[in-house]
Structures are given as structure tokens and as C-alpha cells.
Design a protein around this motif. Structure first.
Motif, short mmCIF file in Angstrom:
data_model
loop_
_atom_site.label_atom_id
_atom_site.label_comp_id
_atom_site.label_asym_id
_atom_site.label_seq_id
_atom_site.Cartn_x
_atom_site.Cartn_y
_atom_site.Cartn_z
N GLU A 6 7.40 30.88 66.66
CA GLU A 6 7.98 31.58 67.81
C GLU A 6 8.23 30.65 69.00
O GLU A 6 8.46 31.10 70.11
N GLY A 7 8.16 29.35 68.74
CA GLY A 7 8.54 28.40 69.77
C GLY A 7 7.43 27.98 70.71
O GLY A 7 7.69 27.62 71.86
N THR A 8 6.19 28.02 70.26
CA THR A 8 4.99 27.63 71.03
C THR A 8 4.95 28.29 72.41
O THR A 8 4.87 27.61 73.44
N PRO A 9 4.99 29.64 72.46
CA PRO A 9 4.99 30.33 73.76
C PRO A 9 3.64 30.20 74.46
O PRO A 9 2.60 30.02 73.83
N GLU A 10 3.65 30.31 75.79
CA GLU A 10 2.43 30.27 76.59
C GLU A 10 2.02 31.69 76.99
O GLU A 10 2.86 32.57 77.17
N GLY A 11 0.72 31.92 77.12
CA GLY A 11 0.22 33.19 77.61
C GLY A 11 0.20 34.33 76.61
O GLY A 11 -0.04 35.48 76.99
N ARG A 12 0.43 34.02 75.32
CA ARG A 12 0.45 35.09 74.32
C ARG A 12 -0.61 34.87 73.24
O ARG A 12 -0.52 35.41 72.14
N ASP A 13 -1.66 34.10 73.57
CA ASP A 13 -2.68 33.76 72.59
C ASP A 13 -3.32 35.01 71.98
O ASP A 13 -3.49 35.11 70.76
#
Length: 249
Positions: free
Chosen positions: A223-230
Motif C-alpha cells: 500500500e505504499g508504506t503509509p504512515e499512521g496506519r499501523d
């Protein structure tokens, strides 16, 4: 501000002391590394990993083996007249939380400075520590864990701490996946109970958790190494793994 204005009293171990003594001092000070001194001069560093890998894993007697035999000659330090900004830079670049402080004139140990001291003096223990380990066998064939790396994570849930630590482990060890080098990891969580006492809880890796972690990494990269969705990605991965376990093979 200068380092000597915020440093604490020096804590070290002498080169001819035993690994057992070093281990007990590490535990007492609640730290992972100690400067090794010959009198007041720092000649190396000893870590809990050094004790595990060069003492216990090799079947040596830690009550007899000296610190000099297991220490690393690499020394991370700053000087008392360095700025606190310079000390913080050294710690960040080397992924450590403490530095030996030396006198610039004679290079003698005069103190210890921690990242906590530089950031305002909060508790030095982090909420989570993730310990990556490899299964080793002693001279009698008994398996035990040899520590590869210990990573402290200050914020987030346990799942987020694990994800952060594994990414750091992979970057520092330059591997695509943590389990190329490690057989597993333990998670130490730290909290203060109702009586004000610090409580440590160590949880070993479960096979389910390890599978979820691998799947979460796959989803995160896809998913493109998103931030804040761990948390969301971990939940998605957990759902997939649990569904697969319920479906007959």
C-alpha cells in the motif's frame, strides 16, 4: 549548554572484573552497556549482548571470564565541554541512549550522559523493548536465546512498537526481513503499578504474532508504506491470518 552541566556520576566496570560482575551492574543500573575502564581511562565497552554472545553462548564461566576478554574496543563518548547538541547527535547517529563523558585533557572518565537527561529528565526506561534473538546451542546441546539486538520504542501500542523495531532491525542489519537473521523476538513492556513500582513483563514471540507481523509488512509495502496506519494494517493482517487458520487446508 555543555555536557558537564547535565551529566551524571560515572558508572563503569574495570577490565579485570568478571562478566558476572558486569551483568549485575548492568541490571542494577537498568542499562544495556557500560564503559570498561583501566583505572580511570576508558578502553572499551561491554554490553549485555557481549556477555551473552561471548560468554554464555560459548559456554564460558561468567564468574571467571574477565570483562577484557568480552568487551568491544569501540568506544562511544563525548567530552565534558561538548555541547549537549553534539552529544545528542552522536547518540542519534549511533542508535544509543547513553555516552561516556571524558575529560578532554587526559581522556579520563568523568561522567555519563543519557538522551533522557538531554530531553528533560523523564524516566530512562522506554515503554517497550523488542529483543531479537537467535537460537544457539551450548556445549551440551541445550538450546538458548542469543541476543542479536535490543531496540527501545518510546510510544505507541505493542503492535506499533514491534513494527517500528523490526523496521529498524532490518535497516541496521541491511536485510529484507528480520527473520533472515533472527529466530524470534521477545517484547518487554514496562509500566508503573498502583503502588508506584516499576513492573516489567516479558512476552515471547508467538508463531501467530510472527505470521501477522510478516503479513502486515507485506500489506504495508503493497500500500505504499503509509504512515499512521499501523494499527489498521495490523488488524487487517491479523484477520487474514486467523481466517486462513479457520479454513481447512
Amino acid at each position: 549548554m555543555l555536557v558537564r552541566d547535565v551529566m551524571s556520576e560515572p558508572v563503569c566496570v574495570q577490565a579485570e572484573e568478571t562478566l558476572d560482575t558486569a551483568a549485575r551492574r548492568l541490571k542494577k543500573e537498568n542499562i544495556g552497556a557500560l564503559p570498561v575502564c583501566q583505572h580511570d581511562c576508558v578502553i572499551g565497552m561491554i554490553t549485555d549482548r557481549d556477555i551473552t554472545m561471548r560468554g554464555v553462548a560459548d559456554g564460558r564461566n561468567v564468574a571467571e571470564m574477565t570483562v577484557r576478554e568480552a568487551m568491544s574496543a569501540e568506544i562511544l563518548f563525548c567530552f565534558g565541554d561538548d555541547t549537549t547538541e553534539e552529544a545528542a547527535r552522536i547518540m542519534r547517529e549511533n542508535h544509543v541512549q547513553r555516552l561516556a563523558v571524558l575529560d578532554r585533557a587526559d581522556k579520563h572518565l568523568i561522567g555519563i550522559v543519557s538522551m533522557t537527561r538531554l530531553s528533560g529528565g523523564a524516566s530512562e526506561r522506554r515503554p517497550y523493548e523488542v529483543i531479537f534473538h537467535k537460537t544457539l546451542f551450548d556445549h551440551q546441546g541445550h538450546p538458548h536465546h542469543g541476543e542479536l539486538m535490543r531496540i527501545a520504542v518510546a510510544q505507541g501500542t505493542k503492535e506499533q512498537a514491534i513494527a517500528t523495531a523490526t523496521r529498524q532491525f532490518e535497516e541496521m542489519k541491511q536485510v529484507k526481513s528480520w527473520n533472515q537473521l533472527a529466530n524470534g523476538y521477545d517484547v518487554i513492556s514496562v509500566h508503573v503499578d498502583a503502588r508506584g513500582a516499576t513492573v516489567e513483563q516479558r512476552e515471547p514471540t508467538s508463531e501467530r504474532e510472527a505470521r501477522i507481523l510478516r503479513r502486515a509488512r507485506e500489506i504495508w509495502e503493497r500500500e505504499g508504506t503509509p504512515e499512521g496506519r499501523d494499527k489498521e494494517i495490523w488488524g487487517h493482517a491479523a484477520g487474514e491470518i486467523d481466517h486462513e487458520d479457520r479454513v481447512p487446508g
